[in-house]
Design an enzyme around this catalytic site. Structure first.
Site, PDB file in Angstrom:
ATOM      1  N   GLU A 121     -10.775 -38.896  -8.836  1.00  0.00           N
ATOM      2  CA  GLU A 121     -11.954 -38.529  -9.826  1.00  0.00           C
ATOM      3  C   GLU A 121     -11.453 -38.758 -11.335  1.00  0.00           C
ATOM      4  O   GLU A 121     -10.413 -38.353 -11.359  1.00  0.00           O
ATOM      5  CB  GLU A 121     -11.947 -36.982  -9.605  1.00  0.00           C
ATOM      6  CG  GLU A 121     -13.983 -36.726  -9.811  1.00  0.00           C
ATOM      7  CD  GLU A 121     -14.118 -35.480  -9.717  1.00  0.00           C
ATOM      8  OE1 GLU A 121     -13.778 -34.810  -8.699  1.00  0.00           O
ATOM      9  OE2 GLU A 121     -15.058 -35.144 -11.368  1.00  0.00           O
ATOM     10  N   LEU A 123     -11.721 -38.322 -14.242  1.00  0.00           N
ATOM     11  CA  LEU A 123     -11.742 -36.365 -15.264  1.00  0.00           C
ATOM     12  C   LEU A 123     -12.781 -36.432 -16.490  1.00  0.00           C
ATOM     13  O   LEU A 123     -13.110 -37.723 -17.028  1.00  0.00           O
ATOM     14  CB  LEU A 123      -9.776 -36.428 -16.270  1.00  0.00           C
ATOM     15  CG  LEU A 123     -10.097 -35.768 -17.116  1.00  0.00           C
ATOM     16  CD1 LEU A 123      -9.315 -35.100 -15.753  1.00  0.00           C
ATOM     17  CD2 LEU A 123      -9.045 -35.641 -17.901  1.00  0.00           C
ATOM     18  N   HIS A 124     -13.394 -35.679 -16.156  1.00  0.00           N
ATOM     19  CA  HIS A 124     -14.471 -35.170 -16.504  1.00  0.00           C
ATOM     20  C   HIS A 124     -14.825 -33.858 -17.427  1.00  0.00           C
ATOM     21  O   HIS A 124     -14.606 -32.921 -16.481  1.00  0.00           O
ATOM     22  CB  HIS A 124     -16.480 -35.843 -16.336  1.00  0.00           C
ATOM     23  CG  HIS A 124     -16.033 -35.426 -15.039  1.00  0.00           C
ATOM     24  ND1 HIS A 124     -15.966 -35.560 -14.260  1.00  0.00           N
ATOM     25  CD2 HIS A 124     -16.572 -34.630 -14.347  1.00  0.00           C
ATOM     26  CE1 HIS A 124     -16.188 -35.298 -12.875  1.00  0.00           C
ATOM     27  NE2 HIS A 124     -16.881 -34.175 -13.251  1.00  0.00           N
ATOM     28  N   PHE A 125     -14.853 -33.774 -18.829  1.00  0.00           N
ATOM     29  CA  PHE A 125     -15.400 -32.338 -19.580  1.00  0.00           C
ATOM     30  C   PHE A 125     -16.785 -31.579 -18.557  1.00  0.00           C
ATOM     31  O   PHE A 125     -17.564 -32.807 -19.480  1.00  0.00           O
ATOM     32  CB  PHE A 125     -15.438 -31.983 -20.762  1.00  0.00           C
ATOM     33  CG  PHE A 125     -14.224 -31.785 -21.148  1.00  0.00           C
ATOM     34  CD1 PHE A 125     -13.846 -30.504 -21.458  1.00  0.00           C
ATOM     35  CD2 PHE A 125     -13.198 -32.537 -21.774  1.00  0.00           C
ATOM     36  CE1 PHE A 125     -12.079 -30.181 -21.545  1.00  0.00           C
ATOM     37  CE2 PHE A 125     -11.560 -32.366 -22.249  1.00  0.00           C
ATOM     38  CZ  PHE A 125     -11.242 -30.869 -22.536  1.00  0.00           C
TER      39      PHE A 125
END
Ligand SMILES: [Zn+2]
Length: 171
Positions: A121, A123-125
């Site tokens: 995946e 990466l995301h906040f």
């Protein structure tokens, strides 16, 4: 607080992301075609990081801030890229405060499969605005795959603010 994170960013959402919704390549990589940003609910693409809306939101106005680079872990980013990313988290929160007047936020990252992240995946906040009494939203939304109209409406409300976004300067 971390107990509810598991519920908040439940892996069922990834089920959709990894199935028919997935175009060629990664749905989080910015790509070259800016004309497609609105359709993809992308609010901003800067030199190092970007902001987009979550299609399967936990709450109204659920946004994501992510690096342009396809990585799974923070240590795959340079310090400069991490700085840019977190400055955009800060700036996005400020815009959300102006546009949506939330009473609080949940902000976080899923790193690794056990935390609910998909394999490979991007990466995301997650940035989730919260209001007192909003806890039933997810039940109301259910697992309906259609992008509710209000997501597009929220996009239109937010977009002008992000159009004014200038890239972060080195300090
Ligand atoms: Zn990616």
């Amino acid at each position: 607080m971390w107990g509810c994170m598991k519920h908040l960013w439940a892996p069922w959402r990834m089920k959709y992301i990894l199935s028919d919704e997935k175009p060629d390549g990664c749905i989080f990589c910015p790509g070259e075609n800016r004309a497609d940003d609105e359709n993809r609910l992308i609010l901003y693409v800067g030199p190092m990081s970007m902001v987009m809306m979550n299609r399967y939101p936990y709450n109204s106005g659920h946004l994501m801030v992510l690096p342009n680079k396809h990585v799974q872990e923070l240590d795959q980013l340079s310090d400069k890229q991490i700085t840019d990313l977190t400055l955009n988290v800060k700036r996005t929160i400020n815009i959300m405060k102006q546009v949506m007047s939330p009473e609080g936020f949940n902000v976080g990252l899923n790193i690794g499969k056990a935390a609910g992240a998909g394999i490979e995946e991007h990466l995301h906040f997650h940035l989730v605005p919260r209001w007192s009494g909003d806890v039933n939203y997810i039940t109301a939304l259910g697992e309906v795959r259609v992008v509710p109209e209000h997501i597009r409406a929220t996009y239109q409300k937010l977009r002008p603010y992000f159009k004014k976004f200038k890239p972060n300067k080195d300090k």
